[in-house]
Design an enzyme around this catalytic site. Structure first.
Site, short mmCIF file in Angstrom:
data_model
loop_
_atom_site.label_atom_id
_atom_site.label_comp_id
_atom_site.label_asym_id
_atom_site.label_seq_id
_atom_site.Cartn_x
_atom_site.Cartn_y
_atom_site.Cartn_z
N GLY A 284 0.87 -1.18 0.00
CA GLY A 284 0.00 0.00 0.00
C GLY A 284 0.90 1.23 0.00
O GLY A 284 1.59 1.49 0.99
N ALA A 285 0.94 1.92 -1.14
CA ALA A 285 1.81 3.11 -1.26
C ALA A 285 0.98 4.38 -1.18
O ALA A 285 1.28 5.37 -1.84
CB ALA A 285 2.60 3.05 -2.56
N VAL B 74 -1.67 -2.47 9.57
CA VAL B 74 -2.13 -1.10 9.82
C VAL B 74 -3.58 -0.92 9.34
O VAL B 74 -4.35 -0.15 9.90
CB VAL B 74 -1.21 -0.07 9.12
CG1 VAL B 74 -1.72 1.35 9.34
CG2 VAL B 74 0.23 -0.19 9.61
N ASN C 43 -7.45 -0.87 8.59
CA ASN C 43 -8.61 -0.94 9.48
C ASN C 43 -9.73 -1.81 8.91
O ASN C 43 -9.80 -1.98 7.70
CB ASN C 43 -9.17 0.48 9.69
CG ASN C 43 -8.43 1.21 10.80
OD1 ASN C 43 -8.15 0.63 11.84
ND2 ASN C 43 -8.13 2.48 10.58
N ARG D 57 -1.43 10.06 20.69
CA ARG D 57 -2.44 11.14 20.69
C ARG D 57 -2.70 11.60 22.13
O ARG D 57 -2.75 12.80 22.40
CB ARG D 57 -3.74 10.62 20.05
CG ARG D 57 -3.60 10.52 18.55
CD ARG D 57 -4.84 10.02 17.86
NE ARG D 57 -4.66 10.11 16.41
CZ ARG D 57 -5.18 9.26 15.53
NH1 ARG D 57 -5.93 8.26 15.93
NH2 ARG D 57 -4.95 9.43 14.24
N HIS E 164 -8.94 -0.88 18.60
CA HIS E 164 -8.69 0.44 17.97
C HIS E 164 -10.00 1.01 17.47
O HIS E 164 -10.24 1.11 16.28
CB HIS E 164 -7.68 0.25 16.83
CG HIS E 164 -7.28 1.53 16.18
ND1 HIS E 164 -6.80 2.61 16.89
CD2 HIS E 164 -7.27 1.92 14.88
CE1 HIS E 164 -6.52 3.59 16.05
NE2 HIS E 164 -6.81 3.20 14.83
#
Ligand SMILES: NC(=O)c1ccc[n+]([C@@H]2O[C@H](COP(=O)([O-])OP(=O)(O)OC[C@H]3O[C@@H](n4cnc5c(N)ncnc54)[C@H](O)[C@@H]3O)[C@@H](O)[C@H]2O)c1
Length: 309
Positions: free
Chosen positions: A10-11, A119, A121, A152, A176
């Site tokens: 995934g770029a 990463v 979702n 965060r 998450h």
């Protein structure tokens, strides 16, 4: 001794920015993979052309196939659709499930010894899917969420107290999603408990902002989701693994009885080093914290059930 190889699938925003952090830190050579023709090649070449300016030695190549990913040490998987305003991470499940299934199969074939960092979702569910589809030991499939969510929380505390972000330590448990469980009781500023520096109402406000931190960025960007902090977090995990740092970090891992949970991928503090998940740390929790963890686990379980594996 050759350089380590980090492949990033995934770029898009997260993947390309992860390539940037990883190359700049000289963690290894980087391979960027995407289905879009020209995008990974163009971004990789552009990033490599920055290396004489910034002074880092890392080859960066882009490709639409998996040949160049062969024998990767770490593979960061960011392929998939991000949220738009009004969407929850769960709304991405159907489309990202298909992407992760196909990506994991191809990654595993070329790099059977790699460490996988998920990463995409909904994060806990996609990590679970990768555990099941890769056939890898659970120590080698890890989801990135807790580092971002604690970052965060730390950022909001630093703003509120006007202190360095570096002096804040904190932990977080859970999935998450908006039911994640930040832990003010495990939060200190250079050893000083947060509760001595801020009243409960203000801490509660920061916890609430942390829970909704992803949505805050989505609402501002309107066309995509956060990528600087998420990619930095994935690269921190990569560094912990490649340098065998044995960091204690909140990550999403497969649980087999820890925290009273089984057959689920869930955010907990782990020791992260060359062997991947080297241990899972079980915190002592209050009744109230336990109830919040159970609620978060129930929603992750519901999402995992929707995979219909
Ligand atoms: N875990 C977290 O905390 C966290 C944080 C931020 C984003 N995310 C998630 O990360 C994912 C990526 O976000 P983004 O902002 O980079 O999105 P993006 O749209 O910018 O990039 C995604 C890329 O994946 C590519 N892709 C799609 N299918 C593919 C396939 N089969 N093989 C290879 N590449 C493929 C797309 O072409 C695109 O370039 C999303 O699912 C997002 O929700 C997770």
């Amino acid at each position: 001794m050759g350089r380590k190889k980090i492949s990033i699938i995934g770029a898009g925003f997260v993947g390309a920015t992860a390539a940037h952090w990883a190359a700049e830190k000289e963690l290894g050579d980087v391979v960027l993979v995407d289905i879009l023709e020209g995008i990974p090649q163009g971004k990789a070449l552009d990033l490599f052309e920055a290396s004489p300016v910034e002074g880092f030695d890392a080859k960066v190549v882009g490709t639409n196939g998996y040949e160049e990913t062969k024998d990767s040490d770490v593979v960061i998987i960011t392929s998939g659709v991000p949220r738009k305003p009004g969407m929850s991470r769960e709304d991405l499940l159907e489309v990202n499930k298909k992407i992760i299934e196909s990506v994991v199969a191809q990654v595993v074939e070329k790099s059977p010894k790699a460490m996988l960092i998920l990463v995409t979702n909904p994060l806990d569910t996609m990590t679970y899917l990768a555990v099941k589809k890769s056939g890898f030991p659970k120590q080698r499939v890890i989801g990135m969420a807790g580092i971002l969510d604690t970052a965060r929380f730390k950022a909001f505390i630093a703003l509120e107290l006007d202190v360095s972000v570096e002096d804040i330590q904190t932990l977080l448990l859970g999935g998450h999603g908006d039911e994640m469980v930040p832990l003010p009781r495990y939060t200190t500023i250079s050893g000083i408990p947060l509760s001595q520096l801020l009243p409960k109402e203000r801490i509660d406000r920061l916890v609430d902002r942390t829970r909704k931190g992803g949505g805050e960025i989505v609402n501002l960007l309107k066309t995509g989701s956060a990528f600087y902090a998420p990619s930095a977090a994935a690269v921190q995990m990569t560094e912990a693994i490649l340098k065998d740092k044995k960091r204690i970090l909140p990550c999403c891992v497969y649980l087999d009885g820890e925290y009273g949970l089984k057959d689920i991928c869930f955010g907990v503090p782990i020791k992260l080093g060359a062997a991947g998940v080297e241990s899972i740390i079980e915190l002592q929790l209050t009744e109230e914290e336990r109830a919040l963890v159970s609620k978060s686990a129930a929603s992750v379980k519901k999402s995992i059930a929707e995979l219909k594996l």
